[in-house]
Design a protein around this motif. Structure first.
Motif, short mmCIF file in Angstrom:
data_model
loop_
_atom_site.label_atom_id
_atom_site.label_comp_id
_atom_site.label_asym_id
_atom_site.label_seq_id
_atom_site.Cartn_x
_atom_site.Cartn_y
_atom_site.Cartn_z
N ASP A 118 0.73 -1.12 -0.04
CA ASP A 118 0.22 -0.03 0.13
C ASP A 118 0.87 1.36 0.01
O ASP A 118 0.46 2.40 0.30
N ASP A 119 2.26 1.04 -0.36
CA ASP A 119 2.98 2.38 -0.07
C ASP A 119 2.99 2.95 -1.49
O ASP A 119 2.92 2.56 -2.77
N VAL A 120 2.83 4.21 -1.28
CA VAL A 120 2.94 5.26 -2.43
C VAL A 120 3.66 6.16 -2.46
O VAL A 120 3.91 7.01 -3.45
N ARG A 121 4.83 5.97 -1.64
CA ARG A 121 6.00 6.99 -1.73
C ARG A 121 6.73 6.89 -3.20
O ARG A 121 7.26 5.89 -3.51
N ASP A 122 6.87 8.19 -3.76
CA ASP A 122 7.51 8.32 -4.83
C ASP A 122 6.78 7.25 -5.95
O ASP A 122 7.68 6.91 -7.22
N SER A 123 5.61 6.92 -5.82
CA SER A 123 4.74 6.01 -6.80
C SER A 123 4.82 6.87 -8.28
O SER A 123 4.61 8.26 -8.22
N ARG A 124 5.05 6.28 -9.35
CA ARG A 124 4.88 6.74 -10.54
C ARG A 124 3.30 7.54 -10.81
O ARG A 124 3.45 8.08 -11.90
N ALA A 125 2.67 6.95 -10.32
CA ALA A 125 1.20 7.35 -10.53
C ALA A 125 1.26 8.88 -9.89
O ALA A 125 0.28 9.45 -10.38
N VAL A 126 1.99 9.38 -8.98
CA VAL A 126 1.78 10.69 -8.42
C VAL A 126 2.15 11.70 -9.62
O VAL A 126 1.25 12.61 -10.04
N PRO A 127 3.33 11.70 -10.24
CA PRO A 127 3.45 12.73 -11.24
C PRO A 127 2.39 12.51 -12.58
O PRO A 127 2.16 13.68 -13.05
N VAL A 128 1.88 11.36 -12.77
CA VAL A 128 1.03 11.23 -13.81
C VAL A 128 -0.21 11.94 -13.55
O VAL A 128 -0.83 12.58 -14.35
N ILE A 129 -0.82 11.72 -12.38
CA ILE A 129 -2.03 12.31 -11.98
C ILE A 129 -1.91 13.96 -11.79
O ILE A 129 -2.81 14.84 -12.29
N ASN A 166 -3.80 5.76 1.31
CA ASN A 166 -2.52 6.54 1.37
C ASN A 166 -2.34 7.79 0.15
O ASN A 166 -1.74 8.91 0.51
N MET A 167 -2.83 7.39 -0.94
CA MET A 167 -2.72 8.29 -2.06
C MET A 167 -3.46 9.66 -1.73
O MET A 167 -3.26 10.68 -2.30
N GLN A 168 -4.78 9.46 -1.15
CA GLN A 168 -5.57 10.41 -0.82
C GLN A 168 -4.98 11.72 -0.05
O GLN A 168 -5.30 12.64 -0.28
N ARG A 169 -4.07 11.16 0.68
CA ARG A 169 -3.36 11.93 1.45
C ARG A 169 -2.58 13.00 0.66
O ARG A 169 -2.15 14.18 1.16
N ILE A 170 -1.90 12.57 -0.39
CA ILE A 170 -1.12 13.17 -1.03
C ILE A 170 -1.73 14.08 -2.36
O ILE A 170 -1.63 15.20 -2.61
N VAL A 171 -2.73 13.25 -2.88
CA VAL A 171 -3.48 13.94 -3.98
C VAL A 171 -5.10 13.79 -3.57
O VAL A 171 -5.52 12.98 -4.01
N PRO A 172 -5.52 14.74 -2.97
CA PRO A 172 -6.95 14.60 -2.16
C PRO A 172 -8.02 15.04 -3.34
O PRO A 172 -9.14 14.50 -3.30
N ASP A 173 -7.71 15.74 -4.43
CA ASP A 173 -8.84 16.27 -5.36
C ASP A 173 -9.05 15.54 -6.49
O ASP A 173 -9.31 16.05 -7.71
N ILE A 174 -8.78 14.31 -6.53
CA ILE A 174 -9.42 13.60 -7.39
C ILE A 174 -10.74 12.50 -6.80
O ILE A 174 -10.52 12.35 -5.74
N GLU A 175 -11.30 11.76 -7.98
CA GLU A 175 -12.26 10.90 -7.29
C GLU A 175 -11.50 9.65 -7.30
O GLU A 175 -11.06 8.96 -8.03
N TYR A 176 -11.86 8.80 -5.72
CA TYR A 176 -11.55 7.56 -5.77
C TYR A 176 -12.44 6.49 -5.70
O TYR A 176 -13.62 6.62 -4.93
N CYS A 177 -12.48 5.44 -6.44
CA CYS A 177 -13.42 4.35 -6.67
C CYS A 177 -13.09 3.08 -5.92
O CYS A 177 -12.09 2.85 -5.52
N ASP A 178 -14.20 2.46 -5.74
CA ASP A 178 -14.07 1.06 -4.79
C ASP A 178 -13.69 0.02 -5.67
O ASP A 178 -13.36 -1.02 -5.13
N ASN A 179 -13.61 0.19 -7.09
CA ASN A 179 -13.32 -0.73 -7.92
C ASN A 179 -12.92 -0.31 -9.34
O ASN A 179 -13.16 0.86 -9.59
N ALA A 180 -12.27 -1.19 -10.20
CA ALA A 180 -11.85 -0.66 -11.38
C ALA A 180 -13.06 -0.32 -12.51
O ALA A 180 -12.84 0.67 -13.13
N ALA A 181 -14.29 -1.06 -12.13
CA ALA A 181 -15.39 -0.72 -13.18
C ALA A 181 -15.96 0.84 -12.89
O ALA A 181 -16.17 1.60 -13.62
#
Length: 423
Positions: free
Chosen positions: A327-338, A358-373
């Motif tokens: 569940d570690d998002v430290r320096d995840s490549r998803a951060v600069p992409v988002i 964990n990502m919501q603490r870094i990038v709060p202003d997007i929508e987080y979904c419960d599943n891929a669909a």
């Protein structure tokens, strides 16, 4: 043997649980009361495969956590496992190592026999000898003659840390004297691995050099992948052939969006800063970081080529952790992409099996979904950022998209129509 472990983070908690599994009695020192409470309840505050089972087995029996150093003098060996985050210039911040050293020195004033203090934190060469040793001795009230020092780097992969601890490639022990090194080596009795005995600074350098080498392989593969994509060549076929050379090996040759996590980015940068302070210009390591910073932005560029300007478009991002099984998002490549998607005006919906909170603490202003669909429904495009196995099974879910534009940053999909970042 009685062991103190200072620091209940990723390395410290895994090490403490595995030392208990090896038959030792372990006191874990952690200043975060919430973590202490969770650990003593047998609930790991981080996700790591197999860690929960070890805590359930050993907490209250041979492992306990607390905030104080009052029992250190009654143990045989202490492992410093605190964080060394990057400072403002990218060099390693050693303040937590210094604080742990001071507290250990003060705790050893109370008496006891010969005690070994071991640095397991990733620190620049010279740290144990020039910072830890004098700090401990200065605060030990004259007990320095019965204190030994060692450096014992960790080589744990997140998601596989318990497995790596119990089945290591090697155990590296640097020590101030043979007696201290012998005691550290004895802690690992029962593990089937070669033991390399070296000096203190060599042990510290082995950790940095290992991480720099692995990061270099990743950036090399990504640069080859970028060239292969322009040639219409499958980089995975190329790297399969390259990896069959026993001098290279197939590991860490998978091209993709780059490396992240708690180690590679900060350790390579710290090595660059160390080299610069010594009067060297680490051009190769600088290039490794440059390729890694540039690589994930190629995903956004590919998306925009397929969809047109991203302003106002809905983009699904699948995968937020820097790798699967954590569940570690430290320096995840998803951060600069988002962040780049948002800069270009896109609306982002994201999903990850473990890392969303964990990502919501870094990038709060997007929508987080419960599943891929949920993330894919009505999306104009999709970016795959983490190689979670469940993503490889996605197929009909992509039919929920407004337009089926799928770009992979990790080669995981088996469905038709996906384009890879460099394949």
């Amino acid at each position: 043997m009685r062991i103190s472990v200072v620091g209940g983070g990723y390395v410290g908690l895994v090490s403490a649980a595995c030392f208990a599994q090896l038959g030792h009695s372990v006191d874990l020192i952690e200043i975060d009361e919430g973590k202490v409470e969770a650990i003593n309840a047998g609930k790991p505050p981080i996700y790591e495969k197999g860690l929960g089972e070890l805590l359930s087995k050993h907490v209250g029996v041979s492992l306990c956590a607390g905030a104080g150093y009052h029992r250190v003098w009654d143990t045989d060996i202490s492992f410093i496992c605190v964080g060394t985050p990057p400072g403002p210039d990218g060099s390693a911040d050693l303040s937590m190592v210094e604080e742990a050293s001071r507290s250990l020195g003060e705790s050893l004033q109370e008496g006891g026999g010969y005690h070994v203090i071991v640095v397991k934190s990733t620190v620049p060469p010279g740290t144990t000898e020039r910072l830890v040793m004098p700090t401990v001795i200065r605060h030990s009230g004259g007990a320095g003659e019965r204190i030994g020092f060692a450096m014992n780097p960790e080589f744990l992969r997140e998601g596989l840390a318990v497995q790596d601890f119990m089945n290591p490639d090697r155990i590296v022990v640097g020590s101030s004297d043979p007696k201290a090194g012998d005691i550290v080596e004895s802690v690992y009795a029962g593990l089937n691995a070669p033991v390399l005995r070296v000096g203190l600074s060599a042990a510290e350098m082995i950790k940095y050099a290992s991480n720099a080498m692995l990061a270099t392989k990743i950036s090399f593969s990504n640069e080859m992948g970028n060239i292969c994509k322009r040639l219409g060549v499958d980089v995975y076929e190329v790297m399969k052939g390259v990896g069959m050379d026993h001098r290279i090996s197939p590991h860490f040759l998978n091209a993709g969006a780059g490396f992240g996590g708690s180690c590679f980015p900060k350790d390579v940068t710290a090595m660059i800063r160390l080299g610069e302070r010594l009067g060297e210009d680490p051009v190769l390591l600088k290039s490794v970081i440059e390729v890694n910073e540039r690589q994930p932005l190629r995903l956004v560029e590919l998306m925009e080529k397929r969809t047109g300007p991203l302003a106002g478009r809905e983009v699904a991002v699948l995968g937020l952790a820097f790798k699967n099984d954590t569940d570690d998002v430290r320096d995840s490549r998803a951060v600069p992409v988002i962040e780049e998607l948002l800069r270009r005006g896109a609306r982002v919906r994201a999903y990850d099996p473990l890392a969303a909170a964990n990502m919501q603490r870094i990038v709060p202003d997007i929508e987080y979904c419960d599943n891929a669909a949920g993330a894919l429904r009505g999306a104009d495009g999709c970016l795959i950022m983490t190689e979670w196995p469940e993503f490889s099974r996605l197929d009909e879910e992509f039919g929920l998209m407004r337009s089926r534009v799928i770009i992979e940053g990790r080669k995981i999909l088996s469905c038709e129509g996906a384009e890879g970042i460099c394949w």
